[in-house]
Design a protein around this motif. Structure first.
Motif, PDB file in Angstrom:
ATOM      1  N   LYS A 168       8.274   3.785 -12.325  1.00 53.33           N
ATOM      2  CA  LYS A 168       7.981   4.479 -11.071  1.00 53.33           C
ATOM      3  C   LYS A 168       7.744   3.486  -9.928  1.00 53.33           C
ATOM      4  CE  LYS A 168       6.002   8.657 -13.160  1.00 53.33           C
ATOM      5  NZ  LYS A 168       4.752   9.458 -13.369  1.00 53.33           N
ATOM      6  N   THR A 212       4.848   3.746 -15.745  1.00 50.62           N
ATOM      7  CA  THR A 212       4.308   3.290 -14.457  1.00 50.62           C
ATOM      8  C   THR A 212       5.204   2.204 -13.860  1.00 50.62           C
ATOM      9  OG1 THR A 212       2.030   3.814 -15.069  1.00 50.62           O
ATOM     10  CG2 THR A 212       2.337   2.183 -13.326  1.00 50.62           C
ATOM     11  N   LYS A 250       0.837  -1.205   0.000  1.00 49.39           N
ATOM     12  CA  LYS A 250       0.000   0.000   0.000  1.00 49.39           C
ATOM     13  C   LYS A 250       0.869   1.252   0.000  1.00 49.39           C
ATOM     14  CE  LYS A 250      -4.035  -2.023   2.317  1.00 49.39           C
ATOM     15  NZ  LYS A 250      -4.914  -1.959   3.523  1.00 49.39           N
ATOM     16  N   LYS A 310       0.716   4.178  -2.789  1.00 52.69           N
ATOM     17  CA  LYS A 310       0.468   5.576  -2.418  1.00 52.69           C
ATOM     18  C   LYS A 310       1.562   6.490  -2.937  1.00 52.69           C
ATOM     19  CE  LYS A 310      -0.402   8.462   1.653  1.00 52.69           C
ATOM     20  NZ  LYS A 310      -0.533   8.480   3.138  1.00 52.69           N
ATOM     21  N   LYS A 311       2.800   6.051  -2.868  1.00 54.04           N
ATOM     22  CA  LYS A 311       3.935   6.889  -3.309  1.00 54.04           C
ATOM     23  C   LYS A 311       3.866   7.141  -4.816  1.00 54.04           C
ATOM     24  CE  LYS A 311       9.005   7.147  -3.110  1.00 54.04           C
ATOM     25  NZ  LYS A 311       9.049   8.451  -2.405  1.00 54.04           N
ATOM     26  N   VAL A 312       3.460   6.104  -5.565  1.00 54.17           N
ATOM     27  CA  VAL A 312       3.422   6.237  -7.025  1.00 54.17           C
ATOM     28  C   VAL A 312       2.122   6.880  -7.488  1.00 54.17           C
ATOM     29  CG1 VAL A 312       3.544   4.937  -9.205  1.00 54.17           C
ATOM     30  CG2 VAL A 312       4.931   4.234  -7.250  1.00 54.17           C
ATOM     31  N   GLY A 313       1.054   6.741  -6.677  1.00 51.57           N
ATOM     32  CA  GLY A 313      -0.242   7.272  -7.068  1.00 51.57           C
ATOM     33  C   GLY A 313      -1.023   6.324  -7.954  1.00 51.57           C
ATOM     34  N   VAL A 314      -0.842   5.031  -7.732  1.00 54.33           N
ATOM     35  CA  VAL A 314      -1.582   4.018  -8.492  1.00 54.33           C
ATOM     36  C   VAL A 314      -2.261   3.075  -7.498  1.00 54.33           C
ATOM     37  CG1 VAL A 314      -0.035   4.125 -10.477  1.00 54.33           C
ATOM     38  CG2 VAL A 314       0.438   2.499  -8.627  1.00 54.33           C
ATOM     39  N   SER A 315      -3.034   2.134  -8.008  1.00 57.27           N
ATOM     40  CA  SER A 315      -3.724   1.191  -7.153  1.00 57.27           C
ATOM     41  C   SER A 315      -2.783   0.066  -6.705  1.00 57.27           C
ATOM     42  CB  SER A 315      -4.916   0.573  -7.876  1.00 57.27           C
ATOM     43  OG  SER A 315      -4.462  -0.257  -8.929  1.00 57.27           O
TER      44      SER A 315
END
Length: 339
Positions: A36, A33, A6, A10-15
């Motif tokens: 990252k 993606t 998680k 959160k750091k990458v901004g993806v699910s």
């Protein structure tokens, strides 16, 4: 506190699902993606959990191995073989010490079930029906090493213990020995104890040498047990010229007992061991012994298990060759004078 998947998402901004697809090489994301996500994994020091990965790829890439004595040289050689092949195929190994009487076996099988191991290698002990039932319920492949299976669908790798003991006794007989003793395990041990006694007795019968049951002692496959058995034997039967010990530790115990009693090896007493552990080379004098290819047995067990995992097909059992390694603990007796 260690990072979680998680935290990476959160750091990458993806699910979380996207991070999982990247880590398991599944499609559904851009190269940017992916870059990252992998950068975030490195920066956060995230270590993917094997069981969590298994939820995606249906494997934890772990193998459970059960030994009755993890600290023994015998088990160590087999384990080195198992681990070398497992590492080649990116599997980790969980080693369980079940104790000599197997009293912890059910406990460890439950642990391996909770760890969701992909397969199990069972070494040396007897595969009891209740153990086999637990493994069947886990629905994972099982391979035995240095023991024999009583279940047709469970493959095993071992040497022919009966023939190996026969060859050891015959080796001594062909070197002129007729008063030969044996120190083995318990006769009730169907895996290594009973067949080695049977092979020894058969060799004596085939060469017309009378069987003297008092010359067959139980040393429990340990140094201490072998030492007690050797002291009893050499004190009660001083006419013995050779001893076959069905384990190297017991053979070295025979050499120690002989030294204590002032009996020279091999000038007055010849000794043959069984296994060809490193101890055999280190003993004084170096021990002549029946060699089991223990590391190769472990390698083959690991290969068979991984092949069963990859193919879903059963594997065949194999009997590997043994051989006698000649060192310095056997003396050929002169031929008796003619008429």
């Amino acid at each position: 506190m260690s990072s979680t998947i998680k935290d990476v998402a959160k750091k990458v901004g993806v699910s979380v699902a996207t991070v999982s697809r990247v880590l398991n090489n599944l499609p559904g994301y851009s190269e940017d993606t992916k870059r990252k996500v992998l950068q975030a994994v490195e920066e956060l020091g995230y270590q993917p959990n094997a069981i969590a990965r298994g939820l995606v790829n249906k494997r934890t890439e772990t193998i459970g191995v059960l030994f009755p004595s993890v600290s023994s040289s015998f088990s160590s050689l087999i384990l080195h073989g198992i681990e070398s092949v497992a590492q080649e195929h990116n599997y980790s190994v969980i080693v369980c010490n079940t104790a000599e009487d197997g009293k912890r076996t059910m406990k460890y099988l439950q642990l391996l079930r909770e760890k969701q191991v992909d397969g199990i290698i069972f070494s040396s002990g007897l595969l009891e029906p209740e153990y086999n039932e637990v493994v069947r319920a886990m629905n994972v492949p099982l391979v035995l090493v240095a023991t024999k299976s009583e279940f047709d669908d469970v493959p095993y790798i071992k040497v022919d213990d009966r023939q190996a003991a026969y060859d050891a006794a015959e080796y001594l007989i062909r070197r002129g020995h007729r008063r030969i003793a044996m120190i083995g395990g318990a006769e009730s041990d169907r895996i290594a104890g009973q067949p080695r006694y049977e092979g020894f007795r058969q060799a004596l019968r085939d060469h017309g040498i009378p069987l003297r049951e008092e010359l067959m002692q139980d040393g429990g496959f340990t140094f201490d047990g072998g030492l007690r058995a050797a002291e009893r034997l050499l004190t009660a039967a001083p006419d013995v010229t050779a001893v076959f010990a069905a384990a190297d530790e017991m053979a070295i115990a025979v050499i120690s007992a002989a030294a204590k009693l002032g009996i020279a090896v091999p000038e007055q007493l010849s000794v043959v061991g069984y296994d060809d552990l490193k101890l055999a080379e280190m003993s004084n004098p170096p021990l002549t012994t029946v060699a089991q290819p223990l590391r190769e047995m472990g390698e083959l067990a690991s290969r068979k298990l991984i092949a069963m995992l990859d193919s879903g097909a059963p594997a065949a059992s194999e009997i590997l060759p043994h051989r006698i390694i000649e060192r310095q603990t056997v003396r050929a007796l002169p031929a008796p004078p003619g008429p």
